[in-house]
Design a protein around this motif. Structure first.
Motif, PDB file in Angstrom:
ATOM      1  N   GLU A   1      -0.573  -7.504  -0.412  1.00 30.62           N
ATOM      2  CA  GLU A   1       0.324  -6.229   0.017  1.00 30.62           C
ATOM      3  C   GLU A   1      -0.410  -4.833  -0.460  1.00 30.62           C
ATOM      4  OE1 GLU A   1       4.934  -6.454  -0.129  1.00 30.62           O
ATOM      5  OE2 GLU A   1       4.167  -7.577  -1.670  1.00 30.62           O
ATOM      6  N   GLU A   2      -0.958  -4.812  -1.564  1.00 35.27           N
ATOM      7  CA  GLU A   2      -1.740  -3.667  -2.058  1.00 35.27           C
ATOM      8  C   GLU A   2      -2.899  -3.439  -0.947  1.00 35.27           C
ATOM      9  OE1 GLU A   2      -0.092  -4.309  -6.403  1.00 35.27           O
ATOM     10  OE2 GLU A   2      -2.263  -4.590  -5.862  1.00 35.27           O
TER      11      GLU A   2
ATOM     12  N   TRP B   1       5.202   1.866   0.369  1.00 34.35           N
ATOM     13  CA  TRP B   1       3.978   1.954   0.370  1.00 34.35           C
ATOM     14  C   TRP B   1       3.561   2.942  -1.048  1.00 34.35           C
ATOM     15  CZ3 TRP B   1       1.230  -0.962   2.941  1.00 34.35           C
ATOM     16  CH2 TRP B   1       1.473  -1.461   4.198  1.00 34.35           C
ATOM     17  N   ALA B   2       4.486   3.795  -1.249  1.00 35.79           N
ATOM     18  CA  ALA B   2       4.199   4.541  -2.686  1.00 35.79           C
ATOM     19  C   ALA B   2       4.270   3.307  -3.874  1.00 35.79           C
ATOM     20  CB  ALA B   2       5.218   5.568  -2.945  1.00 35.79           C
TER      21      ALA B   2
ATOM     22  N   THR C   1      -8.012  -8.091   6.951  1.00 31.71           N
ATOM     23  CA  THR C   1      -8.305  -7.213   5.842  1.00 31.71           C
ATOM     24  C   THR C   1      -7.936  -8.414   4.407  1.00 31.71           C
ATOM     25  OG1 THR C   1      -7.759  -5.240   6.791  1.00 31.71           O
ATOM     26  CG2 THR C   1      -8.099  -5.424   4.506  1.00 31.71           C
ATOM     27  N   PRO C   2      -8.930  -8.975   4.010  1.00 29.95           N
ATOM     28  CA  PRO C   2      -8.720  -9.703   2.770  1.00 29.95           C
ATOM     29  C   PRO C   2      -8.418  -9.006   1.619  1.00 29.95           C
ATOM     30  CG  PRO C   2     -11.046  -9.894   3.357  1.00 29.95           C
ATOM     31  CD  PRO C   2     -10.560  -9.191   4.357  1.00 29.95           C
ATOM     32  N   ALA C   3      -7.657  -9.208   0.703  1.00 33.23           N
ATOM     33  CA  ALA C   3      -7.165  -8.674  -0.483  1.00 33.23           C
ATOM     34  C   ALA C   3      -8.578  -8.624  -1.423  1.00 33.23           C
ATOM     35  CB  ALA C   3      -6.051  -9.501  -1.260  1.00 33.23           C
ATOM     36  N   ALA C   4      -8.844  -7.293  -1.746  1.00 30.91           N
ATOM     37  CA  ALA C   4      -9.978  -7.140  -2.698  1.00 30.91           C
ATOM     38  C   ALA C   4      -9.675  -7.799  -4.064  1.00 30.91           C
ATOM     39  CB  ALA C   4     -10.326  -5.685  -2.926  1.00 30.91           C
TER      40      ALA C   4
ATOM     41  N   ALA D   1      -0.751  -1.177  -7.663  1.00 34.42           N
ATOM     42  CA  ALA D   1      -2.144  -1.570  -7.629  1.00 34.42           C
ATOM     43  C   ALA D   1      -2.736  -0.520  -8.793  1.00 34.42           C
ATOM     44  CB  ALA D   1      -2.791  -0.896  -6.327  1.00 34.42           C
ATOM     45  N   GLN D   2      -2.292   0.717  -8.898  1.00 35.39           N
ATOM     46  CA  GLN D   2      -2.845   1.379 -10.195  1.00 35.39           C
ATOM     47  C   GLN D   2      -2.513   0.764 -11.495  1.00 35.39           C
ATOM     48  OE1 GLN D   2      -2.730   5.978 -10.026  1.00 35.39           O
ATOM     49  NE2 GLN D   2      -1.175   5.540  -8.256  1.00 35.39           N
TER      50      GLN D   2
END
Length: 458
Positions: A52-53, A129-130, A43-46, A136-137
């Motif tokens: 991590e996100e 994870w939170a 899963t590459p980072a978008a 990310a937000q």
């Protein structure tokens, strides 16, 4: 923390101020069901999110958030961002929500307030994870007011520090109580298994703000923080800036500290020696770094930079004490290049004079590095007698029948039982170490003259 296989070493915000992050829309799976085959390795980072996100899109972190109720904290953070109408207001909200997330994780781990779901209270993963869902937000946030890249980065830094307990270490003043600082780490090696927990982080949550009593009856207050598994953050000085205010001499100075990470299967290790070398194993961002541990220019240090630092924890007493189900080892081995150069050599009894570090007792990853940085800082502020060092916990493993990351469940009874046992033994080990601190808050060990340490202040 040593990289395997080397054992030694949601509702969206209002349309006017969208957070606009699909990762915050948490897809859930019942706890009793197996997770779908999915790992982060492919899963590459978008664009716009970190490595991590990007793992938030996997089923395991989504289920961990839902089954702990921390998905609600993520939604609240998004609503708070949407309501910020200035950079100053955003700063207040981000710092406040970060501290609230840390306190929520601590309270949950210590049995206060609602569990928020059927995930075991001792679990460190909801916090991890939170936090990532929040960063990310914040990274994707498009406010109505102008926000520079530097300002966004400052907000991200504030969220990182506050949600890790790094800016809320509050040691009491006075001679009637001992003051202890402990640190843990985030989960890591999540490309191999995104379900992983880190017992050092769980121990930090369980111990933060608690008081233990030594055998003599003296109370000892424990304050805790957690650190990322990222080379770049360490190079930028996150360890020194968190610990320095509490290692300096003063009315609220720490009387003891221990950095903690996950280490070897089936045992605790008190790491005797720490090395000034980065071995390059990938971190949680899939970044590598090899070379001498870099020390920021704006923190006190020892010059010239030493190749080795040593623990000042009462290792013999800790190893001999009955602290729990796992054996505790006084671990003395290192890997060095002998004086004069040559091939790296493993030394079971510590480094030889003039040698160059290639691995401390804790390896050449970030667990060795946090121990090196913390003990180097101890010496730099002229407190070489302060008891401090590094504790490696046993590896936390899932139970039989739940070892496949692609088909396994996010938790099981053996997994929880082992984490609880490790956390309990960490508390016992810290208590034993505190018993060795005399009434004046100084642990007796052979002192070295400050003039021989080559100390350089800020």
């Amino acid at each position: 923390m040593t990289p395997t296989p080397k054992p030694t070493p949601t509702p969206t915000p209002a349309p006017a101020k969208p957070v606009a992050l699909a990762l915050a829309l948490l897809v859930v799976v019942p706890l009793s069901l197996a997770l779908p085959a999915a790992t982060a390795a492919a899963t590459p980072a978008a664009a716009g999110v970190t490595v991590e996100e990007s793992r938030l899109s996997l089923a395991a972190p989504q289920e961990i958030l839902r089954c702990s109720g921390f998905d609600g904290a993520v939604r609240e953070f998004g609503r708070g961002l949407a309501g910020a109408d200035s950079y100053a207001e955003a700063g207040r909200r981000v710092a406040g929500e970060g501290r609230a997330l840390w306190r929520r994780a601590v309270d949950r781990a210590q049995g206060r307030g609602p569990a928020g779901g059927d995930l075991s209270r001792d679990d460190d993963r909801p916090l991890y994870w939170a936090r990532l869902a929040m960063t990310a937000q914040l990274r994707a946030w498009k406010p109505d007011f102008a926000l520079t890249s530097a300002q966004r980065n400052a907000l991200l830094g504030s969220l990182e520090r506050s949600s890790r307990g790094q800016d809320s270490i509050e040691l009491p003043a006075g001679e009637g109580v001992l003051r202890i600082v402990v640190t843990g780490f985030d989960p890591f090696q999540l490309d191999d298994d995104p379900r992983r927990s880190n017992p050092s982080g769980a121990a930090a949550l369980a111990l933060d703000g608690t008081t233990v009593r030594t055998a003599s009856g003296r109370p000892a207050r424990i304050e805790a923080a957690v650190f990322p598994v990222r080379w770049a953050d360490f190079a930028a000085g996150t360890v020194e800036r968190t610990l320095l205010p509490h290692l300096r001499k003063g009315p609220r100075q720490a009387d003891l500290f221990t950095t903690i990470s996950q280490g070897r299967p089936g045992r605790f290790d008190i790491e005797r020696t720490n090395g000034a070398w980065r071995g390059g194993s990938p971190d949680n961002e899939r970044e590598s770094s090899t070379g001498t541990v870099p020390i920021p220019a704006d923190v006190p240090t020892v010059t010239p930079q030493p190749q080795w630092t040593t623990t000042s924890l009462p290792y013999a007493r800790i190893a001999a004490a009955r602290t729990g189900p796992y054996p505790v080892v006084d671990h003395t081995a290192v890997t060095e290049i002998p004086a004069g150069g040559g091939t790296p050599v493993e030394r079971p009894d510590g480094p030889t004079p003039g040698s160059t570090a290639r691995a401390g007792g804790g390896g050449d990853y970030l667990s060795n590095e946090i121990a090196y940085r913390a003990t180097l800082l101890r010496d730099a502020v002229r407190r070489p007698e302060l008891p401090g060092g590094h504790l490696h916990t046993p590896v936390l493993e899932f139970g039989p029948g739940n070892t496949d990351p692609e088909q396994g469940r996010i938790t099981d009874p053996v997994f929880v039982r082992n984490r609880v046992a490790i956390t309990g033994q960490v508390r016992a080990i810290v208590t034993v170490a505190a018993e060795e601190v005399p009434n004046n808050g100084v642990f007796h060990r052979p002192a070295r003259a400050a003039s021989t340490l080559g100390i350089m202040d800020e």
